[in-house]
Design a protein around this motif. Structure first.
Motif, PDB file in Angstrom:
ATOM      1  N   ASN A  77       0.838  -1.200   0.000  1.00 32.48           N
ATOM      2  CA  ASN A  77       0.000   0.000   0.000  1.00 32.48           C
ATOM      3  C   ASN A  77       0.875   1.252   0.000  1.00 32.48           C
ATOM      4  N   ILE A  78       1.573   1.463  -1.085  1.00 29.36           N
ATOM      5  CA  ILE A  78       2.587   2.514  -1.137  1.00 29.36           C
ATOM      6  C   ILE A  78       1.960   3.899  -1.034  1.00 29.36           C
ATOM      7  N   GLU A  79       0.870   4.152  -1.743  1.00 25.69           N
ATOM      8  CA  GLU A  79       0.230   5.467  -1.678  1.00 25.69           C
ATOM      9  C   GLU A  79      -0.271   5.760  -0.264  1.00 25.69           C
ATOM     10  N   LYS A  80      -0.843   4.767   0.373  1.00 27.90           N
ATOM     11  CA  LYS A  80      -1.341   4.940   1.738  1.00 27.90           C
ATOM     12  C   LYS A  80      -0.202   5.299   2.685  1.00 27.90           C
ATOM     13  N   ILE A  81       0.912   4.590   2.582  1.00 29.85           N
ATOM     14  CA  ILE A  81       2.046   4.844   3.466  1.00 29.85           C
ATOM     15  C   ILE A  81       2.646   6.212   3.187  1.00 29.85           C
ATOM     16  N   TRP A  82       2.765   6.575   1.908  1.00 27.92           N
ATOM     17  CA  TRP A  82       3.308   7.893   1.554  1.00 27.92           C
ATOM     18  C   TRP A  82       2.466   8.998   2.184  1.00 27.92           C
ATOM     19  N   ASP A  83       1.155   8.875   2.045  1.00 23.52           N
ATOM     20  CA  ASP A  83       0.258   9.882   2.597  1.00 23.52           C
ATOM     21  C   ASP A  83       0.329   9.913   4.121  1.00 23.52           C
ATOM     22  N   LYS A  84       0.456   8.750   4.736  1.00 23.83           N
ATOM     23  CA  LYS A  84       0.559   8.683   6.194  1.00 23.83           C
ATOM     24  C   LYS A  84       1.823   9.381   6.678  1.00 23.83           C
ATOM     25  N   LEU A  85       2.945   9.131   6.003  1.00 23.26           N
ATOM     26  CA  LEU A  85       4.196   9.761   6.407  1.00 23.26           C
ATOM     27  C   LEU A  85       4.130  11.274   6.245  1.00 23.26           C
ATOM     28  N   GLN A  86       3.478  11.732   5.209  1.00 19.66           N
ATOM     29  CA  GLN A  86       3.398  13.176   5.007  1.00 19.66           C
ATOM     30  C   GLN A  86       2.382  13.836   5.939  1.00 19.66           C
ATOM     31  N   ARG A  87       1.242  13.182   6.154  1.00 19.32           N
ATOM     32  CA  ARG A  87       0.113  13.850   6.815  1.00 19.32           C
ATOM     33  C   ARG A  87       0.024  13.629   8.319  1.00 19.32           C
ATOM     34  N   THR A  88       0.618  12.561   8.837  1.00 13.66           N
ATOM     35  CA  THR A  88       0.399  12.244  10.248  1.00 13.66           C
ATOM     36  C   THR A  88       1.642  12.369  11.119  1.00 13.66           C
ATOM     37  N   THR A  89       2.756  12.818  10.547  1.00 10.92           N
ATOM     38  CA  THR A  89       3.996  12.935  11.318  1.00 10.92           C
ATOM     39  C   THR A  89       4.285  14.381  11.730  1.00 10.92           C
ATOM     40  N   TYR A  90       3.388  15.276  11.465  1.00 14.31           N
ATOM     41  CA  TYR A  90       3.480  16.705  11.754  1.00 14.31           C
ATOM     42  C   TYR A  90       4.511  17.397  10.867  1.00 14.31           C
ATOM     43  N   TRP A  91       5.770  16.959  10.924  1.00 14.49           N
ATOM     44  CA  TRP A  91       6.806  17.615  10.124  1.00 14.49           C
ATOM     45  C   TRP A  91       6.785  17.162   8.673  1.00 14.49           C
ATOM     46  N   GLY A  92       6.158  16.035   8.397  1.00 13.14           N
ATOM     47  CA  GLY A  92       6.074  15.582   7.016  1.00 13.14           C
ATOM     48  C   GLY A  92       5.347  16.569   6.139  1.00 13.14           C
ATOM     49  N   ILE A  93       4.248  17.125   6.633  1.00 17.94           N
ATOM     50  CA  ILE A  93       3.466  18.057   5.827  1.00 17.94           C
ATOM     51  C   ILE A  93       4.144  19.415   5.711  1.00 17.94           C
ATOM     52  N   ALA A  94       5.038  19.729   6.668  1.00 20.14           N
ATOM     53  CA  ALA A  94       5.763  20.993   6.595  1.00 20.14           C
ATOM     54  C   ALA A  94       6.830  20.959   5.507  1.00 20.14           C
ATOM     55  N   ILE A 103      10.973  10.269   3.801  1.00 14.35           N
ATOM     56  CA  ILE A 103       9.848   9.733   3.031  1.00 14.35           C
ATOM     57  C   ILE A 103      10.354   9.070   1.760  1.00 14.35           C
ATOM     58  N   SER A 104      11.315   9.714   1.105  1.00 17.40           N
ATOM     59  CA  SER A 104      11.848   9.198  -0.159  1.00 17.40           C
ATOM     60  C   SER A 104      12.507   7.841   0.024  1.00 17.40           C
ATOM     61  N   ALA A 105      13.329   7.723   1.063  1.00 18.84           N
ATOM     62  CA  ALA A 105      14.046   6.463   1.302  1.00 18.84           C
ATOM     63  C   ALA A 105      13.066   5.318   1.526  1.00 18.84           C
ATOM     64  N   ILE A 106      12.054   5.569   2.338  1.00 20.52           N
ATOM     65  CA  ILE A 106      11.060   4.530   2.630  1.00 20.52           C
ATOM     66  C   ILE A 106      10.276   4.180   1.376  1.00 20.52           C
ATOM     67  N   ASP A 107       9.890   5.195   0.612  1.00 24.16           N
ATOM     68  CA  ASP A 107       9.103   4.958  -0.597  1.00 24.16           C
ATOM     69  C   ASP A 107       9.868   4.106  -1.604  1.00 24.16           C
ATOM     70  N   ILE A 108      11.133   4.409  -1.828  1.00 25.77           N
ATOM     71  CA  ILE A 108      11.938   3.634  -2.780  1.00 25.77           C
ATOM     72  C   ILE A 108      12.014   2.173  -2.343  1.00 25.77           C
ATOM     73  N   ALA A 109      12.223   1.949  -1.049  1.00 25.17           N
ATOM     74  CA  ALA A 109      12.308   0.581  -0.540  1.00 25.17           C
ATOM     75  C   ALA A 109      10.991  -0.169  -0.720  1.00 25.17           C
ATOM     76  N   LEU A 110       9.870   0.527  -0.570  1.00 21.28           N
ATOM     77  CA  LEU A 110       8.563  -0.118  -0.769  1.00 21.28           C
ATOM     78  C   LEU A 110       8.373  -0.535  -2.221  1.00 21.28           C
ATOM     79  N   TRP A 111       8.794   0.310  -3.156  1.00 20.93           N
ATOM     80  CA  TRP A 111       8.708  -0.073  -4.571  1.00 20.93           C
ATOM     81  C   TRP A 111       9.615  -1.258  -4.871  1.00 20.93           C
TER      82      TRP A 111
END
Length: 407
Positions: A77-94, A103-111
């Motif tokens: 669920n790569i899109e779900k995880i990406w959105d979670k990292l950006q939206r629920t970590t406080y600093w991700g959305i900043a 976020i990038s490192a985790i996303d690449i590993a998921l792919w």
């Protein structure tokens, strides 16, 4: 499938130090690699793009913090995880470089995991190849060129030195190169200024270096100029007009990326035939939006180890396509970063050219990875057909790394 643990690794530097893009300081070469492990025995590799400059320690910690939030998630669920990292970590959305690197490192590993699960290269999951062979350019030649550092000439200075390295690159089959002609002056004892109105000497030093390369490689060879945002709007425009007779392919990062309006000012006041590129220090779709809408750049250069991973970089490149803007991935990292970049560049129809950073040629750096087939042959790179991103670290390199495991 579930994520069971995440290893965050700072792999050992194969040499003592690396002169970063800032030009003034020396910093250790410090790739930050992520390995995400699952309950089905499949692991994926990613990279946070903070190997150079100042920042790897912050990235090393941020990846650990973000890793805690995704233990137990389904890695598919790569899109779900990406959105979670950006939206629920406080600093991700900043935003900012450190959260987006994590976020990038985790996303690449998921792919990488998804590709391995389906026994398919990532490019197939992204839509398949539109590019079979990627034209490449030799990058950052102000640091010399070769399979190992040259202690006698770690930084080129004279026009003759630039001409010599350009001839060597051409002899290897490249048809394009990139370098920064203003990163340092011609005399370490004299002040060196690259901002504001320039005097004759400051322009002449840079011009002579570019002219030496043009004379060495001829007209049927492309020269890319990278300013690393060390110029302001005034000096960037002055340098652009000075370089105009030398037939520059494109002019990269001429101004501070923090203010996109600066790009528009430069675009409106420089030679019309000279293209502008930028984006290595711009992150996510939101960061690129203004430069795309006002068409102040001609080539967009997201770094997928910083801009949001494979997921976000593909979206940025697709956005650029709707504005008739070409795209390439900025590449300055370990073989993990290179492999991930190739997966996106294989797919996008607006791909322009692939970057081969001068350190990517170092034998010791290449030896950190399992596969060594990402280096151009006669100026072109073929994308491997291995599952996932098609690259992993060697077990012995992992054993030598500084590792923190989140489980």
């Amino acid at each position: 499938m579930k994520i069971t643990s995440i290893d965050v690794m700072k792999i050992p530097s194969p040499d003592v130090s690396f002169s970063g893009n800032g030009g003034g300081s020396t910093e250790e070469w410090s790739p930050i690699i992520v390995r995400i492990n699952t309950d089905e025995g499949i692991s994926g590799f990613g990279e946070a793009g903070l190997a150079y400059g100042k920042g790897w320690r912050a990235g090393f910690g941020m990846v650990q913090d973000f890793a805690h939030t995704i233990i137990g998630e389904d890695p598919m669920n790569i899109e779900k995880i990406w959105d979670k990292l950006q939206r629920t970590t406080y600093w991700g959305i900043a935003g900012g470089v450190v959260p987006n690197a994590a976020i990038s490192a985790i996303d690449i590993a998921l792919w990488d995991i998804k590709g391995k699960y389906y026994n398919s290269p990532v490019y197939q999951l992204l839509g398949g190849k539109t590019n079979q062979h990627l034209r490449a350019y030799a990058s950052q030649l102000q640091y010399n060129w070769g399979t190992a550092p040259d202690p006698a000439h770690p930084k080129l200075s004279t026009p003759a030195e630039y001409a010599d390295v350009a001839r060597r690159v051409k002899a290897e089959g490249f048809t394009a190169l990139k370098f920064d002609p203003i990163m340092w002056g011609d005399d370490p004892k004299k002040p060196w200024n690259t901002r504001g109105p320039l005097n004759h000497h400051e322009i002449k030093v840079a011009y002579d270096r570019v002219k030496a390369i043009r004379d060495a490689v001829g007209l049927d060879f492309d020269i890319i100029i990278d300013m690393h945002a060390n110029t302001d709007t005034t000096s960037a425009i002055e340098y652009a007009h000075a370089f105009e007779p030398l037939n520059i392919l494109y002019y990269e990062e001429p101004v501070d990326p923090m203010n996109p309006n600066f790009y528009k000012i430069v675009r409106d006041n420089m030679p019309e035939k000279m293209a502008i590129a930028g984006g290595e220090r711009t992150f996510t779709r939101w960061g690129f939006r203004q430069m795309l809408e006002d068409r102040s750049i001609d080539i967009v250069q997201p770094d997928l180890t910083l801009a949001g991973g494979i997921t976000e970089t593909k979206k940025i490149c697709d956005m650029a396509y709707t504005y008739d803007i070409n795209a390439q991935v900025h590449v300055c990292g370990s073989p993990i970063a290179i492999a991930a970049a190739l997966q996106v560049e294989a797919v996008i129809p607006n791909f322009y050219i692939h970057e081969v950073y001068q350190r990517a040629m170092y034998t010791k750096d290449r030896n950190a990875a399992v596969y060594d087939d990402l280096i151009p042959q006669n100026g072109y790179v073929d994308i491997p057909d291995r599952p996932g991103i098609g690259q992993e670290l060697k077990p012995e390199i992992i054993k030598q790394s500084l590792i923190e495991t989140i489980d």
